[in-house]
Each structure stands twice: as C-alpha cells, then as structure tokens.
Write a protein that holds these residues in place. Structure first.
Motif, short mmCIF file in Angstrom:
data_model
loop_
_atom_site.label_atom_id
_atom_site.label_comp_id
_atom_site.label_asym_id
_atom_site.label_seq_id
_atom_site.Cartn_x
_atom_site.Cartn_y
_atom_site.Cartn_z
N TRP A 6 14.85 4.41 -22.54
CA TRP A 6 14.63 3.79 -24.08
C TRP A 6 15.24 4.75 -24.93
N CYS A 38 8.98 12.18 -31.39
CA CYS A 38 8.78 10.98 -30.53
C CYS A 38 7.40 10.80 -30.21
N ASN A 82 5.02 8.14 -31.49
CA ASN A 82 4.82 7.20 -30.29
C ASN A 82 6.18 6.15 -30.44
N GLY A 98 9.66 4.59 -29.76
CA GLY A 98 10.11 3.60 -28.45
C GLY A 98 11.13 2.45 -29.24
N GLU A 136 8.15 2.85 -24.55
CA GLU A 136 7.93 3.74 -25.53
C GLU A 136 7.30 5.33 -24.94
N TYR A 139 1.23 1.09 -31.56
CA TYR A 139 2.63 0.82 -32.18
C TYR A 139 3.12 1.67 -33.11
N ARG A 140 4.09 2.70 -32.78
CA ARG A 140 4.49 3.87 -33.48
C ARG A 140 3.34 4.71 -34.04
#
Ligand code: EPU
Length: 309
Positions: A132, A143, A147, A149, A154, A183-184
């Motif tokens: 990815w 990264c 997190n 992705g 991710e 998520y992120r």
C-alpha cells in the motif's frame, strides 16, 4: 513536547545553543522548514536538529525538557507548516535510517526510513504487507503516528511493536496490541517514535512487484505526483470520497495565490510555485465551506496544520 501549535515565544539564540550543546547530529538555527516539507511551504524553525542516532535524540530530549523548550518532530508529509514557522526545536529523523532483518518475517526499521524504501526492502526479502505504501512519501515513524494507509492496506496491519523516546529521554518499547489504532490515528505513548517492528508475510516476490507496479500506475494516473503537495487534504467521509464531493461542487482547479485544488485529483492541493501557507488555508476553508453548503457533508482535515501564522 510535540509543539507545533501552542508555543508562540521565539526562543533566544543563547538558550537554544545551550540546549543543543553536545549534540552529534546536524543543527541549523532559523532554518526554513519549506526545505523539509513535501509541500515546499513553511516558515522557519528557531532550531532544526537532525540527531545522529537514538542516543543523540535522547540527549536532546532531556536537555530540552530541562530548559522547557518544546520539540516538534517533522516528518514533512501530510503537513502544512504555517508561514510564521515553529517556535522551539524541530527534529528531523533523517539520519535514523537503519533497517534490520529479524527472524520469522519481522523487520525492524528506524523512524526516518522512507516507507517506499522499506517496502522495497521487504519485497527484496519476499515479504508482503507494505505494498500500500508504494509512492507514499512519508517516513516509517510518520506513517505509524497517523496510521497511514491507502485502499490497499494500512500501517496497523503490519505493526508488531514501536520504539519510543519518552519525554524523559528514556527508551520504551510498546507492543502493537497495546496501541489503539483507528482510521488515520494511533494512540501512542507520549514521546517520539524512533523505530518500528513490522510483522510481514512471506509471498512471491514477482507477485508483490506486480501489485506495486499496478498500484503506482493507478496513482500516477489519478494523482498529481509531480507537483509539491501534502497528499490528501481531507479524510474520506463515512460515505463516498472527499475528492468526488469537491469535484461535484465545481472546485477542481480553484486557486488562491499559488495554491490550487488539483485538476487531477480534487482532494489534493498543489503548490504551483510560491504558495504560502495562508493561501492553502484560505483554499481549504473555501473548499470545506462550499462542500458543506452544497452537499451537507462536513469534511474533516487529514492534513495537519502546525506553527504560527
Ligand atoms: N474522485 C473523483 N474526483 C476526484 C478524485 C476522486 O470523482 O478528483 C473519485 C474517483 O473516481 C473514485 C473515488 O473518488 O471513484 C475515490 O478516488 P481514489 O481512488 O483516487 O481514492 P481516494 O479515496 O480519493 C484514497 C486515499 C489516498 C490514496 C488513494 C489510493 C484517503 C483520504 N485517500 O484516496 O491517500 O492514495 O485512496 O489508494 O484515504 C493520502 O492519504 O494522502 C492519500 C492521497
């Protein structure tokens, strides 16, 4: 200690020189951060330090804590540094670039290793899980912290453990099972990520190379990779894609100063030459307001904005 936002006091030259005394790595005073961001935008850091190794960074963290001078770690991608720059010390992990193979498909990478470099290293060992990251400009540490992705996967899918320099300067290792990822986002212990253990999966090298080639082609076709940017500006909303919404409200190509909503992918803002952070922020506000008025969707920033106006 991660202070890109709050601190407004310019730190005096003498105070800074004391805090960086004995540091083995590189030190620059009044360093333009536009040289350290993928956007090529950003005012100066009072001091920029590139520690020689983890022990050097620990020492800096201890000395900065004693002097009460904030430290901000700059990955440089997914980041907008405002035009007034960042007060205190900005640290780049650019010299922490070691990669070590461990048994059973585990690789340890220092925080400053570029994700695509690490991915290529893994593939050369016939280990999959990081495809990815093809073409992603971020560092391993950056990264992990967000997190990072893409639609292929991710960071949290591969992280086994993380090494952090705590605010006291002590080194702590933390297992992935103790880190809430979403998520992120990753809720890490306070401190600076200096290394990551990744658990990867054995796979055919040719197959992995094929996946990466296809994915890079897709990204080159759909994203403005040749102009300075910070990647995607907004998170994708629960339904649909931010880029789709921004295109639907007619803002592809919209420009303020040298900052422009990419006409290739509307969730990118590109720097067409000499964009200032203020231009980018004005454009972000315009996009957010227009999308909200016309579609009812409130877009949330993926990009981090730091520093002084
Ligand atoms: N689309 C448009 N107009 C545009 C851009 C996209 O209509 O200007 C549509 C596309 O046609 C597609 C949908 O939106 O139907 C999704 O587009 P795309 O496949 O380009 O993916 P994305 O959701 O916009 C995500 C990540 C990217 C990552 C790509 C590819 C987020 C916020 N974005 O973008 O990550 O590179 O998938 O895997 O998660 C980043 O994090 O900085 C980033 C760019």
């Amino acid at each position: 200690m991660r202070n890109g936002r709050g601190e407004t006091r310019r730190v005096g030259a003498r105070e800074l020189r004391e805090v960086v005394s004995g540091i083995q790595g590189e030190v620059q005073f009044d360093a333009p951060l536009s040289d350290f961001t993928s956007f090529r935008i950003g005012g100066p850091a009072d001091a920029l330090v590139i520690p020689a190794d983890v022990a050097d960074l620990s020492r800096l963290v201890r000395q900065a804590r004693t002097a009460k001078i904030p430290i901000f770690v700059i990955g440089g991608t997914n980041l907008l540094v405002r035009d007034g720059g960042i007060r205190g010390i900005v640290v780049s992990l650019a010299k922490l670039t070691a990669i070590r193979d461990e048994p059973h498909g585990v690789i340890y990478a220092e925080g400053g290793v570029g994700m695509p470099t690490l991915m290529r290293h893994a593939i050369s060992r016939s280990l999959g899980g990081l495809e990815w990251a093809a073409g992603i400009p971020g560092t391993v540490a950056g990264c992990v912290v967000m997190n990072a992705g893409t639609r292929l996967g991710e960071m949290k899918d591969s992280v086994k453990a993380v090494r952090v320099v705590e605010p006291t300067g002590a080194i702590q290792d933390c297992q992935a099972s103790d880190i809430p990822f979403s998520y992120r986002r990753a809720l890490l212990p306070r401190g600076i990520v200096v290394g990551v253990w990744l658990q990867l999966k054995p796979a055919s090298r040719e197959k992995l190379q094929h996946v990466v080639k296809d994915y890079l082609r897709y990204r080159k076709e759909t994203q403005p990779l040749t102009l300075p940017s910070a990647g995607c500006v907004f998170k994708n909303p629960a339904a649909g894609a931010a880029g789709q919404l921004i295109e639907a409200v007619g803002l592809k190509g919209a420009q303020i100063g040298d900052a422009q909503v990419s006409d290739k992918h509307a969730n990118f803002i590109v720097n067409r030459g000499h964009a200032r952070a203020a231009d980018v922020i004005a454009l972000i506000k315009k996009v957010g307001r227009t999308v909200e008025e016309q579609t009812g969707v409130t877009l949330e920033l993926e990009l981090k904005i730091v520093g002084q106006p």
